[in-house]
Design an enzyme around this catalytic site. Structure first.
Site, PDB file in Angstrom:
ATOM      1  N   ASP A  28      -7.467  -7.169  13.743  1.00  0.00           N
ATOM      2  CA  ASP A  28      -7.040  -8.498  14.176  1.00  0.00           C
ATOM      3  C   ASP A  28      -7.874  -8.991  15.359  1.00  0.00           C
ATOM      4  OD1 ASP A  28      -6.051  -6.537  15.837  1.00  0.00           O
ATOM      5  OD2 ASP A  28      -3.948  -7.042  15.543  1.00  0.00           O
ATOM      6  N   ASP A  30       0.823  -1.210   0.000  1.00  0.00           N
ATOM      7  CA  ASP A  30       0.000   0.000   0.000  1.00  0.00           C
ATOM      8  C   ASP A  30       0.861   1.266   0.000  1.00  0.00           C
ATOM      9  OD1 ASP A  30      -2.436  -1.163  -0.169  1.00  0.00           O
ATOM     10  OD2 ASP A  30      -3.081  -0.746   1.876  1.00  0.00           O
TER      11      ASP A  30
END
Length: 533
Positions: free
Chosen positions: A289, A136
């Site tokens: 997460d 990214d």
């Protein structure tokens, strides 16, 4: 009243004759203090004491579980079947499951070669592993370097894919989600994730995948972090103490008792079926997460933590990077708790005991109470009680409980036990930001979705010279000085002086230490970015 009389007398000595301004100020203060501040501080003290007891009970309980496991040599992994994969001449490598390795990146100039090299160096049949680099990066130079590195490994026969997006929507969660949309990713049975600074050992998959392969109820296997730059500076030593406790105690207890703990976002392997059943990656908070782990747990999947498997990684060595990281780690869980508490309550797939563990122990005590009570009790209530002597904080709350909690935390890192005083005052300073971030998450205030990638330097050997050189070349005072910390330091220092002159509990010893720590951090003299003057 005796203290106030002394203060009045002392101040009046500095007044030119006949001036009663000081007397009027003290009278107004007394009228405001008794009906307003005393009840307010009393309520705040009792709330803090209740939270302190919650945290104390939680710490003692987890320590007992770890102690009993060590005493009776109970290892969580022994509960599950494990059998090494063996090469078969007839079947070839068909017995090995297909594994996807995801390596998310963002302008990782210093560490991209280390992470890609480690991922490509994993010992697994080459036709049963797929490496996926999710870049990214916004820096075109870094982007080109990462792509060249991927092509280099591809030329060696490695099955590696370089994937980019035209936006950063969802940050890391968005990148991971986008990576799983590719057809080759859908063919994989398991997916291992390594952040850009993580370097797994070659046998990582051979030690972890068998647990997933032979135990259908396990959805996640999490390894432990090993810090390559823990000796870089005092700040990294403090971080090591906190994180060692997290891995040695919190993760171990969650794995051995409830088969649930928070995924650390990296150095872990997911069963693709568990990930998909849980709904995949979501970017609704900055702890994607933990979000995934809670949702998978509510579907009935079990998690296994393997403390014996360590993956090298880097701790943030600059205060700025560490503050951004801690904001995300404190704000995200609180915001996720707000979003998921009802979903957890109404869930019918897990037991009531497990739901209570997730709501009370995992979220409320560890992610909310732990941050708030550290700052409120030790940096607000105790200093305020110096000025308002009618409110007395019990000695068990100021001495006994903090001492026991500190010792239990420090036992996770025996080599740093002599630094325990530094760790206490450092954690109390950081509790200021963690408390603010926790409330931001709970009330979804500004910065709730702030995501700043933690700066990495590629190890201690490279980080020190670079950061010091940048500091010598010039730094902006506004970027280095932290006004909030300085203000807190001054307030605590004044409170310590007042307690030294008129107090009876000798709080000034602690207040001076804490004030100095706030001032030092407020001036930026923490971490590696300190100019040589």
């Amino acid at each position: 009243m005796g203290r106030l009389s002394k203060l009045k007398l002392a101040l009046e000595l500095f007044e030119d004759g006949g001036n009663d301004i000081v007397g009027k100020i003290i009278e107004i203060w007394d009228q405001f203090r008794v009906p307003v501040l005393v009840p307010l501080l009393t309520v705040l003290m009792y709330i803090s004491l209740a939270m302190s007891l919650m945290l104390f009970i939680e710490k003692v309980y987890m320590s007992l579980v770890v102690g009993l496991n060590m005493l009776f040599r109970r290892k969580t992994e022994k509960r599950y079947k494990w059998e090494e994969f063996k090469d078969d001449v007839e079947s070839g490598n068909s017995d090995y499951p297909l594994v996807l390795i995801q390596v998310p990146m963002f302008n990782e100039k210093e560490v991209y070669q280390l992470s890609i090299g480690a991922a490509c160096g994993l010992s697994w049949p080459s036709n049963r592993i797929v490496i996926q680099v999710l870049d990214d990066s916004t820096d075109p130079v870094v982007k080109e370097m990462v792509e060249v590195e991927c092509k280099k490994w591809a030329s060696k026969g490695t099955n590696i894919h370089y994937q980019v997006r035209d936006n950063r929507k969802g940050y890391k969660a968005g990148a991971l989600k986008e990576g799983l949309k590719h057809s080759y990713a859908n063919e994989c049975e398991y997916v291992a994730i390594f952040d850009a600074d993580f370097q797994p050992e070659p046998d990582f998959l051979r030690k972890t995948i068998p647990f997933l392969h032979h135990n259908s109820q396990i959805g996640l296997v999490q390894a432990r972090w090993q810090f390559v730059n823990s000796d870089e500076c005092l700040m990294t030593r403090m971080q090591e103490m906190s994180l060692n406790y997290h891995f040695k105690v919190e993760q171990e207890v969650g794995s051995s008792t409830y088969a649930f703990f928070g995924f650390n976002g990296t150095a872990g392997v997911w069963r693709m079926a568990a990930l998909n059943e849980a709904g995949g990656w979501k970017d609704r908070t900055t702890v994607e997460d933990m979000d995934l782990a809670v949702r998978a747990s509510l579907k009935g999947w079990k998690f296994l933590y393997l403390g014996s498997i360590k993956v090298k990684n880097e701790l943030p060595s600059s205060l700025k990077a560490y503050r951004y990281q801690q904001h995300r780690w404190s704000c995200g869980p609180a915001n996720l708790f707000r979003k998921m508490v009802y979903e957890i309550i109404i869930n019918e797939k897990v037991t009531l005991l497990k739901k209570l563990h997730v709501i009370y122990s995992f979220f409320f005590v560890r992610k909310i109470v732990a941050h708030i009570v550290t700052f409120v009790l030790y940096c607000v209530v105790i200093p305020a009680s110096v000025w308002i002597p009618e409110v007395e904080v019990p000695i068990w709350a100021t001495i006994y409980i903090p001492t026991i909690i500190t010792i239990l935390n420090a036992l996770g890192t025996p080599r740093s036990f002599y630094l325990v005083v530094f760790w206490i005052v450092f954690e109390n300073v950081m509790a200021l930001h963690r408390t603010m971030a926790t409330f931001i998450g709970l009330f979804e205030a500004q910065r709730v979705n702030e995501w700043v990638v933690t700066e990495k330097h590629g190890g201690a050997s490279k980080a020190k010279p670079a950061t010091r050189q940048n500091a010598r070349l010039g730094f902006k005072l506004s970027e280095r000085v932290l006004v909030l910390e300085l203000c807190m330091g001054i307030i605590l220092f004044i409170s310590g002086c007042y307690d030294l002159a008129f107090g009876k509990y000798s709080y000034y010893i602690y207040l001076y230490l804490q004030a100095i720590s706030f001032i030092i951090m407020g001036l930026g003299y923490v971490g590696t970015q300190v100019p040589n003057s």
